[in-house]
Each structure stands twice: as structure tokens, then as C-alpha cells.
Design an enzyme around this catalytic site. Sequence first.
Site, short mmCIF file in Angstrom:
data_model
loop_
_atom_site.label_atom_id
_atom_site.label_comp_id
_atom_site.label_asym_id
_atom_site.label_seq_id
_atom_site.Cartn_x
_atom_site.Cartn_y
_atom_site.Cartn_z
N HIS A 85 46.68 45.51 84.93
CA HIS A 85 46.43 46.03 83.59
C HIS A 85 47.66 45.88 82.70
O HIS A 85 47.53 45.68 81.49
CB HIS A 85 45.99 47.50 83.66
CG HIS A 85 44.54 47.67 83.99
ND1 HIS A 85 43.69 48.46 83.25
CD2 HIS A 85 43.79 47.13 84.97
CE1 HIS A 85 42.47 48.40 83.77
NE2 HIS A 85 42.51 47.60 84.82
N HIS A 116 39.73 43.58 94.55
CA HIS A 116 38.78 44.68 94.73
C HIS A 116 38.47 44.95 96.20
O HIS A 116 37.80 45.92 96.51
CB HIS A 116 37.48 44.39 93.96
CG HIS A 116 37.63 44.53 92.48
ND1 HIS A 116 36.64 44.16 91.59
CD2 HIS A 116 38.65 45.01 91.73
CE1 HIS A 116 37.05 44.39 90.36
NE2 HIS A 116 38.27 44.91 90.41
N ASP A 171 34.64 47.60 98.32
CA ASP A 171 34.38 46.79 99.51
C ASP A 171 33.84 47.74 100.57
O ASP A 171 34.59 48.50 101.18
CB ASP A 171 35.67 46.12 99.98
CG ASP A 171 35.46 45.21 101.19
OD1 ASP A 171 34.39 45.30 101.83
OD2 ASP A 171 36.37 44.42 101.50
N SER A 204 35.57 47.32 104.41
CA SER A 204 36.97 47.54 104.80
C SER A 204 37.77 47.96 103.58
O SER A 204 38.53 47.18 103.02
CB SER A 204 37.56 46.29 105.43
OG SER A 204 37.44 45.17 104.57
#
Length: 325
Positions: A65, A187, A239, A242
Site C-alpha cells: 500500500h 494473499h 487461502d 495454508s
Amino acid sequence: MVQMEAMWFSFLVILVVISPVESQLKTGFYSSSCPRAEAIVRSTVETHFNRDPTIAAGLLRLHFHDCFVQGCDGSVLITGSSAERNAQPNLGLRGFEAIDDAKSQLEALCPGVVSCADILALAARDSVDLSDGPSWQVPTGRRDGRVSLSSQASNLPSPLDPVSIQRQKFTAKGLDDHDLVTLVGAHTIGQTDCSFFRYRLYNFTATGNSDPTINQAFLAQLKALCPKDGDGSKRVALDKDSQVKFDVSFFKNVRDGNAVLESDQRLWGDEATRSVVQNYAGSIRGLLGITFDNDFPKAMIKMSSIEVKTTDAQGEIRKLCSKFN
């Protein structure tokens, strides 16, 4: 920890040498001025990670960001009502305390030498490494910016963006489709609030139905995690397989209709981005060729060089990361 092979490091060094933007930075920038700089950042991140492994995703997102607004200059760290970190897309950012912790130690050891922007870049690398992902040599030498405005954060990628808009936002920063998919792969260790994707479950495109691209079995799981009238701030792993391990299962989820965010799932619907997702979903860590572990460091070095400030005229070395000098 997963270590990069020697030839990968050589390739990354070559990238730094040949790129006109990255040539403003260099690995080992603090080797003489503050030799322990990278070790201190690493130990600080590790301390916070051992308390809460999810901080890794927070630090990685914080760096991302930062780079997309005003370039990689630490502008997202500034506090204030009109500052960048108070823009709507940044309200969920976390990891500030780890950056401040590292900065206070570095100021005690090497006053006025190590920039907050560089601490962010190093912390992002260390977060990936601590999450069993790849490591890489981080080119440093950034200065901290003197501008931080929430009004300039409108170009940050959104979970609602179709691939065309994602592509547009990444292209504006000198990043291509391959970089886009590779960086979104972060992600694999991320989380999001129910409020950012619940519309996909109950009222997609205002039809009262669910998003048809969601795998039906996964849809049931998401509805159980995020009831229609439940707490929108409840955190869900991006996810499902994991959450705290940096691997390729995120891409397998996108391939199989198990992505949480609409923007992530749409990567499978675009021909160009789908091919990259497919390559990663089928890759095996450690093999040479098109693998996520190989490509992610290259994409991070490229992103971490966006609009960097490297001179006194362009920026400063802050004493506190949350405040201009």
C-alpha cells in the site's frame, strides 16, 4: 527457511544493475553506515512474528500500500487526520508497531541513517521468509517522503476491481500482467473481513443470488463463516488451505473457484492472467522455470522501486516513522 539458490541471487543482482529505476538503489546500502541495519529489522520482525504469525501478511500489505501511493517512501506510516493511512482502503492496515519498534532500535544505534521506507521493504522480505516463502536481497537507499494525503490513495487496488481495472492500476506503476498475478499471490498469507466479500455469497450483482464462480462446497463454508447478518469485521483467511504458509495453494484455490475476494477469482476469467495462475498452481517448489518462489522476489524488487526517492532534495530520513521531521 526456504533459501534462494545462488543462481537466483545472481539473476536478481543483474536486474538491479540493468534497471534504470532500480539502479538508484543498491543492495548492502547500509553496509558501512549502519552494518547491523538489516539484522535488526529481521530480529524485530521475527519477535513480532513469533507473537502473532499473521503480522507477516500485515507487513507485506503495508509495504504494498505504501508503494502504490507516492511511491515506496514510507508515506503510509504518517499519522494525522488527512494522512494516507486514514484513507478508506488503508483503514485495515496493520504492522505499524513492528516498523516503529525497528526504527527506535536503529535510531539508537545509527541516528538519522536508516529510512522508514527501507525498513518497510526489508520487513516485507523478512515476513515472507518467516512464512516459509523465498528470501531475496533487498536493494536499499530510499528516502522518506514529505507528503502523505488520504486523497491520493484512490488508485489502490480494490477487491471489487475487475481484471481490466486491476491491470490499469498496475500498469500505471510500471507493473505488467505477470507482476499483477505474482504480487496478488501475497494473499496466500492474507486475511480479509467478511464485509469485503459477503455480497458474493448473498446478493451478487444485486440479484439476491451468490457469485456463480464460487465452488459450491466452498460457498457453503464461506456462508458458515460469514452469516448474512453476522459480524462484518470477522476475519477470514484468503487461502483456506495454508493461511500462515507462503506457498502456491492460493493459486490452486483461484483455479478451483475457491478464491475469497472477487478480484482474486477474476484472475481466472482473463486469458492473460489465467495462464500465469495456471503455471503457479501447477508448479512445484524448488524446480527451475516458472515457479512462484522464483518470480515473487523479482516482482517485489520491481514493485519496491516504484517512484523511489533517493536524494536529499526528494526526501528525508525521519526520526519517527509516523511523523515528518
